[in-house]
Structure formats: structure tokens, C-alpha cells
Design a protein around this motif. Sequence first.
Motif: not given
Length: 590
Positions: A179-196
Amino acid sequence: MKIRKILFTTIFLAVCWMMRAQDTLIVSLDEPGTLEAQLTQISQSARYNTASLTVLGPVNGADMMFIRDMCGVKNLNTPTAGILSSLDLGDASVVTSDEPYITVYDTDYTTHPDEFGPFFLYNCKSLTELTLPKDIVAVDTMAFAGCENLQSLELPGTLNYIGMGAFLNCNSIKRLNVPNEVTELGVGAFQRMNGLEELTLGNGITEIENSIVVLDTSLKIINLGFRFRTFDPIVFYNTPSLQQINVNEYNPYYVSLDGVLFSTGSDTLVTFPAAYPAEQYEIPEGVRHIAPYAFMNAAQLQQVVMPATVGVVDTLAFFGCSQLKEVLGAKGLTTLRFGAFGMMPGEEGGLASFLIPSTLSMMEGGAFLGNTMVMLEVDPDNPYYVSDEQGLVYTSDLSKLCLVPGISESVSLPASVSTIGEYAFSTTHVLTEINLPYVTTICDEAFAFALGVETIILGNYINKVGAQVVDYCTSLKDLYVFADDIPDENLHEFAFLDETGTAMEQCVLHVKPGKTIAYLTKRGFYSEEYEMFFFADITEIEDPDAVGQMTTHVQSPSYFGIDGIRKRFLSKGLNIISLPGGVNIKKAIK
């Protein structure tokens, strides 16, 4: 009052049983922490027999611990008999509680208002459907990590923070919208999502770090918002399926052209997706700079057409493009940085030939690192570099060797060469011996990654040696040093350190008689800090004059006109410089 309470409970239980008959249990909580009690009233077996659950009202740590139990896991990895696959918390709210929902390495994690806290649903493998509370503001560290069967997830618009590894190993989610309100992503937030397959980052994201989508092997499309400004150049290094990078049309920093990312104004090509669906790509006219890592690991790319406007091919720009065989144009290049057209040493493939244009004034050492296939030719009009018929590249005054092509089986250098440049031999793979009787200076990593070289001979004149000059020379067995001494101030502390340990395991250092003790403890050959000698053994050279016999070509070059008539000096027009061994260089003098 007592009768009324009993009647209400009876009606409530009846309603719950009706809903259970429809394969979904719906539980409304007036007080947080009562989920287990209410489900147990419905059925003693509800904990482990419920596949679909909707929770209304406030939930706390005790409720979340019970939900985790229903999902088949306690704490991090302790399995239970739970089979919960569908969880709807859309009309629930997370409230403060001192009761932990999980204990990780002796640390208790408790709930906070409107937050999906650290490890909230960690390793809940049974979950396939999840609806989040409408008002949550944070999804914290590893909150959904290991939910490998979760198929889709809609993040509420109130969300403003996604923590480290929040979606690690969520392998069944194909599309995710931040969403647009998210201003910060942590390290590796979406890593190893093999189906994404598609990731959309909202307008609140201004930067992403290098592990954000690491090893997302199915990711084809990434969409960036209009505030997106900075990212680590290797952020897409391990996204081998990436085909498109799109950016919001109002972004002031970047523009996307057919899925390729450019700076605003399109003077810099920033990122070319690794799986871009084309074998040939024509860089648009007006591009002046190929950014670091821009084409890195572009697996399908076979041909690039480069306009004359391109001046700089930056660090590792085309590194690992194993199918790239041809670069056309490139008539305006001024700078080639380290690894610009490099390959991982030992891997097959890479650019087959390259014409260094007359405009190139800076070619960093290792520009073609590990590319054993490449043959270079320097335009005779180039005032900075020359190449001979064997493909060896020198500075124009023949004082420095810049590159030896991978196919060279032997190398004879003119006596004028005093310096071996950085990574000069990194492209070789069939050369077994390097003999340098008249060289005075060895630059950093000069012989690094010369995988086939077994013997290196440094003559009497060697006076300066840089760092790790034999690093990753995995076949090296003998190093001869004929110099009586090399000044400590000219010898790097780790001159002969090899990170693979090959030199220490198998390479013998040969020095002049009486010099073994000196070299055993000498800086560069020995580390005082680690009390380590960098070679397997040291021995004396039987014939210290042998260095003069180990080369057959030491005479200076000869000069000829295009008509074949010998000249004393280079003159205007096209000259032929004859090097030792009958090798020729074409050199134009204006």
C-alpha cells in the motif's frame, strides 16, 4: 440475570454450531484472550479439527498462541495436530497484552495495538487463506515467514511498515501489492518468495536495499511508485526471471521504456531485466552511461547495439551475460570499468570479440575479468592503447601490459613492458607459464584467476608487487623470484596471499641461493599478523642465471610503414610495430 445469561450462551452456541455445519466457525469475542474458551465450549475437538475460522472483536497474545496451535505449530517449529487453513481476521483487532503468543530463543513476544508482531504467524504452513485486520499499521519481522502455502494476501491501506523477512518463504503468493502508506521495508522483506510473479511497491517507498527480493526465482514484474528514488545496484542480482521494471509515470527520478529502467531524461540505462524477452537489444540514442550492474546476468541477451552517445560502461555492467557474443557500435566509449564485460572465472560463455574505439581513454584492470572467449582489437587511431595480432593489449607506449586474451598459449613481451596491469591475466585459461624477466612492477591481482597457470617467473628487475597477485591461481605450482630483494615499502602486506589456499597447499617458492631465510619472513610472502607463510615450501634456484635463458624474445620492437619499409621511429600515418616473435601492432599517428 442468571437465566438470561444461560439462554444467551445456549443461543450463541447454537449459532456457532450452525456455522460450523457450513465448514466455517465464526467466533465473536467481547473480551480478548477468550478464544480458546469459546471454541472449547463449542467442541472439545475444535482446536485441531477446525479448517476455517473467522474471528470478530479484540484478540491478544493468548488468542494468537491458540490460533498458531490451530495452524499446526507452537513456538517456532513444534508441530501440533492443527489443520486450520482459512483464517479471517478482517473484523478483528489486535490489542495490547502481556501474554506471549510465541517464545523465540527465550524471548517472549507479546501483542501491541494494531500490529502483526514479530513471528506472528511464523511457520504456519497449513494456512492457505488469510484476511488481515482492517486497521493494522505494521507487519513486523518474520510475521508471515514460512507460510509457504498461503496463496494470496491483501495488505490493508492503513499499513505503514513491513519488517525484516516478513514474507520469507511465502512461496505460494503470486502477486503482492504494498500500500501507498508503507514508507519502510525491512531487510529481505520479500526474499525467497519462490512463487511471487509480480510485486507492486506503493508510492510511499523511496528506497529498497539489496536483499529485498533476493532469490525470488519466479518474479517477472516489479512496479515502482512515483516517490521511488534510490536502490542498491545489485537489488535485482538474484531475480533471474525478471522481465519488466515499471515505474509510475510521475516519478521524477526514473522512467521505464519497454520494461527497462532509465534515469529521467534517459541519459543513463539503470537496469535491464535479467530475463528480458529478447536476444537483441538496441540501446536508445542519447544514453551516455551504462550504470553499474545494469545488464548483469541478462541470460538471453546475444547482441547489443550501442549508440555513439554511450561514453561509460560502468562496473560489472554486462557481467555474467554468458550468451552475449557481439557489441555493435560503441564508437564513442571513453571508459570501461572493472568487470564491464566480465564473467565469473571458470564459467563458459561471454563476449567473443570487441573493438576498442579510438575514443577509449580509460580501461580499468579486469574490465574483461574471467572472459576467456574475448579477442580484443584496438582501433589504430586510439592514442592510449594498442593491441597486437595475438590480442594482447598494451598502453600506447608499450610500457604496460593491460590484458592477455584467454586463447593465448604463450606470451612473449617486448622489453619495453615494465608493468603488468591489474587482472591482466584474468582471462587466460590455456596459458601454463608466465615469464617476465624485465618487468619491474606487478599491479594488484595481476595474475588473479589465471586458472591454468602453473609457473610464474619474476626476473631480476622486479621491484614492486601489489596485493594478492596470485589470488585464485588454482593450478599454480611454482613461483620463481630472481630479485635479490624487493623493498618492503613497494611490497603489499598480502602480495602473495591466495584466498583459495592453493599457494599454501601446493606452490613452491624458488629464490636465489642464500635468500631462503630472508623470503621466509619477508613482508608480502609472510604475514606477521597471522604468522603465516603463503607458500607450501621454499627452495633455492639451482642456476640463478637461468632467468636469462627462460625467454627467447627480449629485443625492442621494430617499426615499419604500411609499405613494409623499416623505419627508425614512428611517423605520421599508419605504422606497423613489430614485436618479439613476429607479432605486429597497427598504430596510427596523427
